[in-house]
Enzyme design. Sequence first.
Site, PDB file in Angstrom:
ATOM      1  N   GLY A  12       0.838  -1.207   0.000  1.00  0.00           N
ATOM      2  CA  GLY A  12       0.000   0.000   0.000  1.00  0.00           C
ATOM      3  C   GLY A  12       0.866   1.248   0.000  1.00  0.00           C
ATOM      4  N   ASN A 103      -2.851 -11.537  -2.374  1.00  0.00           N
ATOM      5  CA  ASN A 103      -2.300 -12.769  -2.934  1.00  0.00           C
ATOM      6  C   ASN A 103      -3.299 -13.912  -2.674  1.00  0.00           C
ATOM      7  OD1 ASN A 103      -0.371 -14.312  -4.205  1.00  0.00           O
ATOM      8  ND2 ASN A 103       0.851 -14.642  -2.356  1.00  0.00           N
ATOM      9  N   ALA A 129       8.238  -5.674  -1.229  1.00  0.00           N
ATOM     10  CA  ALA A 129       8.440  -4.588  -0.261  1.00  0.00           C
ATOM     11  C   ALA A 129       8.245  -5.164   1.130  1.00  0.00           C
ATOM     12  CB  ALA A 129       7.430  -3.469  -0.515  1.00  0.00           C
ATOM     13  N   ARG A 131       8.129  -3.935   5.574  1.00  0.00           N
ATOM     14  CA  ARG A 131       8.121  -2.845   6.558  1.00  0.00           C
ATOM     15  C   ARG A 131       9.349  -2.933   7.442  1.00  0.00           C
ATOM     16  NH1 ARG A 131       2.357  -2.884   9.294  1.00  0.00           N
ATOM     17  NH2 ARG A 131       2.438  -5.087   8.781  1.00  0.00           N
ATOM     18  N   LYS A 182      -0.118 -18.530  -9.695  1.00  0.00           N
ATOM     19  CA  LYS A 182       0.694 -18.065  -8.566  1.00  0.00           C
ATOM     20  C   LYS A 182       0.344 -18.878  -7.312  1.00  0.00           C
ATOM     21  CE  LYS A 182       3.309 -14.826  -6.454  1.00  0.00           C
ATOM     22  NZ  LYS A 182       2.706 -13.981  -5.450  1.00  0.00           N
ATOM     23  N   ASN A 186       2.879 -21.113  -5.097  1.00  0.00           N
ATOM     24  CA  ASN A 186       3.008 -20.902  -3.662  1.00  0.00           C
ATOM     25  C   ASN A 186       2.692 -22.184  -2.884  1.00  0.00           C
ATOM     26  OD1 ASN A 186       1.883 -17.401  -3.484  1.00  0.00           O
ATOM     27  ND2 ASN A 186       3.842 -18.276  -3.996  1.00  0.00           N
ATOM     28  N   ASN A 190       5.907 -22.924  -0.746  1.00  0.00           N
ATOM     29  CA  ASN A 190       5.937 -22.275   0.571  1.00  0.00           C
ATOM     30  C   ASN A 190       5.720 -23.225   1.757  1.00  0.00           C
ATOM     31  OD1 ASN A 190       6.136 -20.229  -1.271  1.00  0.00           O
ATOM     32  ND2 ASN A 190       4.646 -18.885  -0.321  1.00  0.00           N
ATOM     33  N   SER A 250       7.871 -16.378   1.429  1.00  0.00           N
ATOM     34  CA  SER A 250       7.132 -15.401   2.238  1.00  0.00           C
ATOM     35  C   SER A 250       6.473 -16.093   3.442  1.00  0.00           C
ATOM     36  CB  SER A 250       6.087 -14.687   1.384  1.00  0.00           C
ATOM     37  OG  SER A 250       5.258 -15.626   0.750  1.00  0.00           O
TER      38      SER A 250
HETATM   39  P1  NAD Z   1       1.236  -5.558   5.141  1.00  0.00           P
HETATM   40  O1  NAD Z   1       0.882  -6.384   6.327  1.00  0.00           O
HETATM   41  O2  NAD Z   1       2.597  -4.992   5.040  1.00  0.00           O
HETATM   42  O3  NAD Z   1       0.204  -4.333   5.033  1.00  0.00           O
HETATM   43  C1  NAD Z   1      -1.161  -4.463   5.218  1.00  0.00           C
HETATM   44  C2  NAD Z   1      -1.642  -3.221   5.950  1.00  0.00           C
HETATM   45  O4  NAD Z   1      -3.077  -3.216   5.957  1.00  0.00           O
HETATM   46  C3  NAD Z   1      -1.208  -3.162   7.411  1.00  0.00           C
HETATM   47  O5  NAD Z   1      -0.609  -1.900   7.643  1.00  0.00           O
HETATM   48  C4  NAD Z   1      -2.514  -3.301   8.186  1.00  0.00           C
HETATM   49  O6  NAD Z   1      -2.498  -2.596   9.408  1.00  0.00           O
HETATM   50  C5  NAD Z   1      -3.482  -2.671   7.198  1.00  0.00           C
HETATM   51  N1  NAD Z   1      -4.885  -2.994   7.446  1.00  0.00           N
HETATM   52  C6  NAD Z   1      -5.462  -4.205   7.589  1.00  0.00           C
HETATM   53  N2  NAD Z   1      -6.778  -4.068   7.811  1.00  0.00           N
HETATM   54  C7  NAD Z   1      -7.043  -2.738   7.815  1.00  0.00           C
HETATM   55  C8  NAD Z   1      -8.227  -1.967   8.016  1.00  0.00           C
HETATM   56  N3  NAD Z   1      -9.410  -2.535   8.262  1.00  0.00           N
HETATM   57  N4  NAD Z   1      -8.122  -0.617   7.951  1.00  0.00           N
HETATM   58  C9  NAD Z   1      -6.941  -0.020   7.707  1.00  0.00           C
HETATM   59  N5  NAD Z   1      -5.782  -0.699   7.519  1.00  0.00           N
HETATM   60  C10 NAD Z   1      -5.845  -2.050   7.567  1.00  0.00           C
HETATM   61  O7  NAD Z   1       0.868  -6.444   3.878  1.00  0.00           O
HETATM   62  P2  NAD Z   1       1.568  -6.442   2.423  1.00  0.00           P
HETATM   63  O8  NAD Z   1       2.867  -7.153   2.503  1.00  0.00           O
HETATM   64  O9  NAD Z   1       1.518  -5.083   1.843  1.00  0.00           O
HETATM   65  O10 NAD Z   1       0.576  -7.436   1.658  1.00  0.00           O
HETATM   66  C11 NAD Z   1      -0.679  -7.047   1.121  1.00  0.00           C
HETATM   67  C12 NAD Z   1      -1.082  -8.134   0.132  1.00  0.00           C
HETATM   68  O11 NAD Z   1      -0.169  -8.098  -0.970  1.00  0.00           O
HETATM   69  C13 NAD Z   1      -0.966  -9.556   0.712  1.00  0.00           C
HETATM   70  O12 NAD Z   1      -2.025 -10.369   0.240  1.00  0.00           O
HETATM   71  C14 NAD Z   1       0.371 -10.054   0.192  1.00  0.00           C
HETATM   72  O13 NAD Z   1       0.439 -11.470   0.050  1.00  0.00           O
HETATM   73  C15 NAD Z   1       0.410  -9.384  -1.178  1.00  0.00           C
HETATM   74  N6  NAD Z   1       1.785  -9.212  -1.699  1.00  0.00           N
HETATM   75  C16 NAD Z   1       2.746  -8.619  -0.940  1.00  0.00           C
HETATM   76  C17 NAD Z   1       4.016  -8.451  -1.466  1.00  0.00           C
HETATM   77  C18 NAD Z   1       5.120  -7.789  -0.659  1.00  0.00           C
HETATM   78  O14 NAD Z   1       6.266  -7.782  -1.137  1.00  0.00           O
HETATM   79  N7  NAD Z   1       4.862  -7.239   0.488  1.00  0.00           N
HETATM   80  C19 NAD Z   1       4.307  -8.901  -2.773  1.00  0.00           C
HETATM   81  C20 NAD Z   1       3.279  -9.503  -3.527  1.00  0.00           C
HETATM   82  C21 NAD Z   1       2.016  -9.657  -2.975  1.00  0.00           C
HETATM   83  O1  KPL Z   2       6.045 -16.033  -4.235  1.00  0.00           O
HETATM   84  C1  KPL Z   2       6.821 -16.691  -3.588  1.00  0.00           C
HETATM   85  C2  KPL Z   2       6.744 -16.553  -2.110  1.00  0.00           C
HETATM   86  O2  KPL Z   2       7.743 -16.713  -1.408  1.00  0.00           O
HETATM   87  O3  KPL Z   2       5.640 -16.244  -1.634  1.00  0.00           O
HETATM   88  C3  KPL Z   2       7.738 -17.653  -4.291  1.00  0.00           C
HETATM   89  C4  KPL Z   2       9.120 -17.071  -4.413  1.00  0.00           C
HETATM   90  C5  KPL Z   2       7.237 -17.928  -5.688  1.00  0.00           C
HETATM   91  C6  KPL Z   2       7.767 -18.975  -3.619  1.00  0.00           C
HETATM   92  O4  KPL Z   2       6.513 -19.568  -3.645  1.00  0.00           O
END
Ligand code: NAD
Ligand code: KPL
Length: 303
Positions: A12, A103, A129, A131, A182, A186, A190, A250
């Site tokens: 986000g 996801n 990304a 935190r 995907k 996973n 995973n 992940s």
């Molecule tokens: P995250 O936990 O870093 O962020 C989610 C945010 O949403 C948190 O800050 C949480 O407090 C907030 N939140 C939850 N409910 C809320 C509500 N009701 N009101 C306000 N805020 C609320 O998660 P992320 O890593 O950004 O992942 C988000 C989605 O993206 C997941 O499904 C993840 O699998 C997917 N994703 C993440 C990445 C990555 O690199 N982080 C990559 C690909 C896919």
């Molecule tokens: O997306 C992934 C994850 O770690 O969530 C990979 C690298 C594809 C492994 O499933």
Amino acid sequence: MTWHVLGAGSLGSLWAVRLARAGLPVRLILRNAERLASYEQAGGLTLVEPEHSQLYPLDAQTVAAPEPIERLLLACKAYDAEAAITELAPRLAPGAELILLQNGLGSQDAVAARVPQARCIFASSTEGAFREGDWRVVFAGHGHTWLGDPQNLAAPPWLTELEHAGIAHDWSLDILGRLWRKLALNCAINPLTVLHDCRNGGLAEHPAEVATLCAELVELLTTCGQADAAKGLEQEVRRVIQATAANYSSMHQDVAQGRRTEIGYLLGHACATARRHRLSLPHLEALHGRLLDSLRARGLPSH
Ligand code: NAD
Ligand code: KPL
């Protein structure tokens, strides 16, 4: 039109900052007044990139703000999506558009059922990304995002805004196929990394286990009408294991850090779908059972 972004977490924040940098109006939606006060005290979001890190003082509000929402990026975890949209539903303007960044599968349909008046666009992203602290996000890996709408194949005109913002993307006419593919990757990688407590590369020592799971996943995808998404699955799983050998998956990272996983929307969704189709996938079921036991033993939720 304002981009409302719910969830100032990893993805986000990454989207919000890039949209704002392109001069687009962005408003973060935070959980409550306490989170908003903490955000205001921090002075904004900090994005850490390889060359520099910078503070971005984006506008923010709580879920309870009165302003109508026309376009929303829902950037929370899959297990929070339905509750978040239920809270926000009264604020959605007629014809509102939602971009669902979750996801796995299952959460998108749950969200869409809560807001039948809105257009729900599904996304699948390979960006990375994480935190580093409160309101501080590291852009860890460039990737690509596919967006699509299974109900309406027409691309929305605001994709040009993503282009201006430097968010690499494509409009997909088969977003469900992408999400299933995907999910299958996973599911094959995973859970085993958690159970064997290893990096992705460690699975090269368990080729038979990986191959058996891939065969069952191919059966599942084919039964669900996703034969294209099933093509060459085992080869791709082996390629990903090799290409990401040094990484922890992940799910492994979530478990190692005591965080809730998205199991219910990955392996849990796969097993539930198989049962609904009366398809017997014993190895996938056994893997699910072992993973649930392992999560419970660590005091982590099993859904
Ligand atoms: P995250 O936990 O870093 O962020 C989610 C945010 O949403 C948190 O800050 C949480 O407090 C907030 N939140 C939850 N409910 C809320 C509500 N009701 N009101 C306000 N805020 C609320 O998660 P992320 O890593 O950004 O992942 C988000 C989605 O993206 C997941 O499904 C993840 O699998 C997917 N994703 C993440 C990445 C990555 O690199 N982080 C990559 C690909 C896919
Ligand atoms: O997306 C992934 C994850 O770690 O969530 C990979 C690298 C594809 C492994 O499933």
